[in-house]
Design a protein around this motif. Structure first.
Motif, PDB file in Angstrom:
ATOM      1  N   ILE A  48       0.867  -1.178   0.000  1.00 39.97           N
ATOM      2  CA  ILE A  48       0.000   0.000   0.000  1.00 39.97           C
ATOM      3  C   ILE A  48       0.901   1.224   0.000  1.00 39.97           C
ATOM      4  CG2 ILE A  48      -1.613   1.357   1.434  1.00 39.97           C
ATOM      5  CD1 ILE A  48      -2.503  -1.377   2.654  1.00 39.97           C
ATOM      6  N   ALA A  49       0.435   2.315  -0.614  1.00 38.13           N
ATOM      7  CA  ALA A  49       1.150   3.588  -0.501  1.00 38.13           C
ATOM      8  C   ALA A  49       0.179   4.656  -0.010  1.00 38.13           C
ATOM      9  CB  ALA A  49       1.753   3.998  -1.846  1.00 38.13           C
ATOM     10  N   ILE A  50       0.602   5.415   0.976  1.00 41.45           N
ATOM     11  CA  ILE A  50      -0.173   6.558   1.466  1.00 41.45           C
ATOM     12  C   ILE A  50       0.694   7.788   1.260  1.00 41.45           C
ATOM     13  CG2 ILE A  50      -1.271   7.617   3.464  1.00 41.45           C
ATOM     14  CD1 ILE A  50      -1.871   4.820   4.503  1.00 41.45           C
ATOM     15  N   VAL A  51       0.299   8.613   0.286  1.00 39.77           N
ATOM     16  CA  VAL A  51       1.196   9.665  -0.206  1.00 39.77           C
ATOM     17  C   VAL A  51       0.446  10.979  -0.402  1.00 39.77           C
ATOM     18  CG1 VAL A  51       2.782   8.062  -1.350  1.00 39.77           C
ATOM     19  CG2 VAL A  51       0.771   8.884  -2.589  1.00 39.77           C
ATOM     20  N   GLY A  52       1.225  12.030  -0.605  1.00 38.18           N
ATOM     21  CA  GLY A  52       0.670  13.367  -0.748  1.00 38.18           C
ATOM     22  C   GLY A  52       0.467  13.811  -2.178  1.00 38.18           C
ATOM     23  N   MET A  53       0.417  12.889  -3.107  1.00 37.99           N
ATOM     24  CA  MET A  53       0.105  13.236  -4.500  1.00 37.99           C
ATOM     25  C   MET A  53      -0.733  12.126  -5.123  1.00 37.99           C
ATOM     26  SD  MET A  53       3.610  12.518  -6.683  1.00 37.99           S
ATOM     27  CE  MET A  53       4.602  13.731  -5.828  1.00 37.99           C
ATOM     28  N   LYS A  54      -1.630  12.506  -6.015  1.00 38.92           N
ATOM     29  CA  LYS A  54      -2.472  11.529  -6.692  1.00 38.92           C
ATOM     30  C   LYS A  54      -1.678  10.893  -7.819  1.00 38.92           C
ATOM     31  CE  LYS A  54      -7.207  10.875  -8.213  1.00 38.92           C
ATOM     32  NZ  LYS A  54      -8.523  11.531  -8.407  1.00 38.92           N
ATOM     33  N   PRO A  55      -1.575   9.556  -7.841  1.00 37.14           N
ATOM     34  CA  PRO A  55      -0.734   8.903  -8.851  1.00 37.14           C
ATOM     35  C   PRO A  55      -1.337   8.987 -10.247  1.00 37.14           C
ATOM     36  CG  PRO A  55      -1.922   7.259  -7.585  1.00 37.14           C
ATOM     37  CD  PRO A  55      -2.188   8.585  -6.921  1.00 37.14           C
ATOM     38  N   ALA A  56      -0.459   8.970 -11.256  1.00 39.00           N
ATOM     39  CA  ALA A  56      -0.913   9.043 -12.645  1.00 39.00           C
ATOM     40  C   ALA A  56      -0.998   7.672 -13.301  1.00 39.00           C
ATOM     41  CB  ALA A  56       0.039   9.938 -13.443  1.00 39.00           C
ATOM     42  N   SER A  57      -0.311   6.672 -12.746  1.00 38.89           N
ATOM     43  CA  SER A  57      -0.256   5.356 -13.386  1.00 38.89           C
ATOM     44  C   SER A  57      -1.624   4.692 -13.448  1.00 38.89           C
ATOM     45  CB  SER A  57       0.718   4.452 -12.626  1.00 38.89           C
ATOM     46  OG  SER A  57       0.674   3.133 -13.145  1.00 38.89           O
ATOM     47  N   LEU A  58      -1.946   4.119 -14.596  1.00 37.50           N
ATOM     48  CA  LEU A  58      -3.204   3.392 -14.780  1.00 37.50           C
ATOM     49  C   LEU A  58      -3.198   2.054 -14.059  1.00 37.50           C
ATOM     50  CD1 LEU A  58      -3.867   4.113 -18.578  1.00 37.50           C
ATOM     51  CD2 LEU A  58      -4.865   5.249 -16.583  1.00 37.50           C
ATOM     52  N   LYS A  59      -2.032   1.632 -13.558  1.00 33.60           N
ATOM     53  CA  LYS A  59      -1.943   0.379 -12.814  1.00 33.60           C
ATOM     54  C   LYS A  59      -2.379   0.536 -11.360  1.00 33.60           C
ATOM     55  CE  LYS A  59       1.911  -1.500 -15.541  1.00 33.60           C
ATOM     56  NZ  LYS A  59       3.300  -2.025 -15.476  1.00 33.60           N
ATOM     57  N   LEU A  60      -2.615   1.790 -10.948  1.00 30.17           N
ATOM     58  CA  LEU A  60      -2.898   2.070  -9.548  1.00 30.17           C
ATOM     59  C   LEU A  60      -4.305   2.623  -9.350  1.00 30.17           C
ATOM     60  CD1 LEU A  60       0.459   3.844  -8.600  1.00 30.17           C
ATOM     61  CD2 LEU A  60      -0.133   1.431  -8.272  1.00 30.17           C
ATOM     62  N   ASN A  61      -4.896   2.291  -8.231  1.00 29.48           N
ATOM     63  CA  ASN A  61      -6.137   2.909  -7.768  1.00 29.48           C
ATOM     64  C   ASN A  61      -5.827   3.745  -6.545  1.00 29.48           C
ATOM     65  OD1 ASN A  61      -8.063   2.091  -9.614  1.00 29.48           O
ATOM     66  ND2 ASN A  61      -8.649   0.252  -8.470  1.00 29.48           N
ATOM     67  N   SER A 111      13.137  17.446  -4.525  1.00 29.17           N
ATOM     68  CA  SER A 111      12.329  17.088  -5.688  1.00 29.17           C
ATOM     69  C   SER A 111      11.786  15.678  -5.500  1.00 29.17           C
ATOM     70  CB  SER A 111      13.188  17.157  -6.957  1.00 29.17           C
ATOM     71  OG  SER A 111      12.449  16.786  -8.084  1.00 29.17           O
ATOM     72  N   GLY A 112      10.507  15.484  -5.820  1.00 31.26           N
ATOM     73  CA  GLY A 112       9.861  14.187  -5.606  1.00 31.26           C
ATOM     74  C   GLY A 112       8.975  14.181  -4.392  1.00 31.26           C
ATOM     75  N   SER A 113       9.119  15.190  -3.532  1.00 28.76           N
ATOM     76  CA  SER A 113       8.284  15.305  -2.346  1.00 28.76           C
ATOM     77  C   SER A 113       6.893  15.795  -2.725  1.00 28.76           C
ATOM     78  CB  SER A 113       8.924  16.285  -1.358  1.00 28.76           C
ATOM     79  OG  SER A 113       7.979  16.815  -0.475  1.00 28.76           O
ATOM     80  N   GLY A 114       5.855  15.189  -2.125  1.00 32.25           N
ATOM     81  CA  GLY A 114       4.497  15.654  -2.355  1.00 32.25           C
ATOM     82  C   GLY A 114       4.297  17.069  -1.840  1.00 32.25           C
TER      83      GLY A 114
END
Length: 293
Positions: free
Chosen positions: A143-156, A196-199
């Motif tokens: 699981i990932a809990i992050v500060g940006m919405k992912p763009a990959s179509l492999k992820l929900n 760079s890379g930080s949400g």
């Protein structure tokens, strides 16, 4: 058949690189090369074409890649089914998290989860948002809990909770005594920013763009790889910064820095993210059910 060899082969195909596959598996490039060579010898066919265009699977390699993905999926399902035969949920759950949720949010969620499922061993892997999502795609975390919405179509992803970025300054900074909000004056002061890379940094960049600024318009005195590092740098007088309110409040309460109340906070969200193909695994599903019930 050794599943570790198949995992290495799948990553080499997907990344087109032995070195990137080695990084994803926390291994070395020679070790990955040996696994691929051993797999080719075991199957009796070359699996990779190392040509000018880069690393590509051969016809046999394409078949092995597809079979390896399916085998890994079935093996994971088998493990989940076996755990389901037990009286209670068991196993290992690894949560990838960016710095703010990993430090201030996820531990409380894990406590609530383990109150329900005490036989599950949970680990938290803290990186920046981009690295956490990359590890999720590489199946290094569940699981990932992050500060940006992912763009990959492999992820929900689902919005988990809201936060805000507030402006902090050293205790004796002129902005502390400014009577009115004036965003235009901020470029006159030196800033401390996340890497760079930080949400946090990405959301700050989006906010600046909404006000007609770019990060390059600011005086960047220091870039640093953790929120606590940012707070310490601001406390030392190296600049001002936007940081999570979750992190700012304890530092303000302790008298380390000041929070500028008349500069509007930057709204942001944290996202609960899973691989689409894995979101129905019992461990992941039960953790999600706890958060979104």
């Amino acid at each position: 058949m050794n599943l570790n060899k198949l995992d290495a082969f799948v990553l080499v195909v997907e990344k087109g690189s032995f070195s990137e596959a080695a990084t994803a598996l926390n291994s070395s490039q020679p070790a990955i090369s040996l696994k691929i060579k051993s797999l080719e010898e075991e199957l009796g066919l070359p699996l990779l074409d190392r040509g000018i265009a880069g690393i590509q699977p051969t016809a046999a390699g394409t078949l092995v890649y597809q079979a390896a993905k399916e085998l890994r999926r079935r093996w994971q399902k088998l493990e989940d089914d076996l755990h389901g035969l037990q009286d209670t949920l068991t196993g290992n759950l690894t949560i990838g998290a960016s710095t703010i949720p990993g430090t201030y949010l996820v531990p409380g969620l894990v406590k609530a989860f383990r109150d329900h499922f005490p036989n599950v061993e949970v680990s938290i892997d803290i990186n920046d948002s981009e690295d956490s999502l990359k590890k999720l795609l590489d199946q290094q975390v569940d699981i990932a809990i992050v500060g940006m919405k992912p763009a990959s179509l492999k992820l929900n992803s689902r919005q988990l909770t809201n936060d805000s970025l507030v402006l902090i300054t050293p205790n004796d900074h002129p902005l502390v005594h400014t009577a009115e909000s004036d965003f235009s004056q901020l470029p006159h002061y030196e800033f401390v920013v996340r890497e760079s890379g930080s949400g946090t940094r990405k959301r700050m960049e989006e906010f600046l763009a909404g006000h007609g600024f770019e990060l390059s318009d600011l005086k960047i005195g220091l870039s640093i790889g953790s929120t606590e590092g940012v707070i310490a740098a601001v406390e030392a007088g190296l600049g001002i910064s936007f940081i999570s309110k979750l992190a700012a409040l304890p530092a303000v309460k302790a008298g380390r820095v000041q929070m500028v109340e008349n500069i509007d906070p930057i709204q942001r969200s944290f996202y609960f993210t899973t691989l689409k193909e894995a979101e129905n695994r019992p461990l992941i599903k039960e953790f999600a059910n706890l958060l979104f019930k």
